[in-house]
Design a protein around this motif. Structure first.
Motif, mmCIF file in Angstrom:
data_model
loop_
_atom_site.group_PDB
_atom_site.id
_atom_site.type_symbol
_atom_site.label_atom_id
_atom_site.label_comp_id
_atom_site.label_asym_id
_atom_site.label_seq_id
_atom_site.Cartn_x
_atom_site.Cartn_y
_atom_site.Cartn_z
ATOM 1 N N MET A 116 -4.070 15.244 3.021
ATOM 2 C CA MET A 116 -3.761 14.132 2.148
ATOM 3 C C MET A 116 -3.704 14.610 0.697
ATOM 4 N N PHE A 117 -3.001 13.827 -0.101
ATOM 5 C CA PHE A 117 -2.812 14.191 -1.508
ATOM 6 C C PHE A 117 -3.793 13.441 -2.402
ATOM 7 N N ASN A 118 -4.065 14.023 -3.544
ATOM 8 C CA ASN A 118 -4.883 13.391 -4.557
ATOM 9 C C ASN A 118 -4.142 12.154 -5.071
ATOM 10 N N ARG B 152 0.357 10.033 -6.674
ATOM 11 C CA ARG B 152 0.942 8.877 -6.006
ATOM 12 C C ARG B 152 2.399 8.644 -6.410
#
Length: 74
Positions: A1-3, A7
């Motif tokens: 998952m991304f930080n 977004r």
């Protein structure tokens, strides 16, 4: 998952990917019809469309957010 700070970039990537894919497929079908090599034609068009769509979404999204805020608050 991304930080979560990424977004906006992830959103722009996914939006550009899905919109350019769908639009390039529809436009390819419209222009050449259901020919034997439609998938090849579509994929070439998709690569080109995405290369334009992704930077466009990155640049235009902040303006669209501001315009949306003005319209919603009006």
């Amino acid at each position: 998952m991304f930080n979560p700070k990424y977004r906006n970039v992830v959103f722009a990537f996914l939006m550009a990917l899905l919109m350019s894919g769908f639009m390039s497929f529809v436009i390819s079908l419209f222009n050449v019809g259901m020919v034997d090599n439609i998938i090849t034609i579509w994929l070439k068009a998709w690569v080109f469309a995405f290369s334009i769509a992704f930077p466009t979404v990155i640049l235009v999204a902040p303006l669209v957010h501001k315009l949306t805020d003005k319209i919603i608050r009006a």
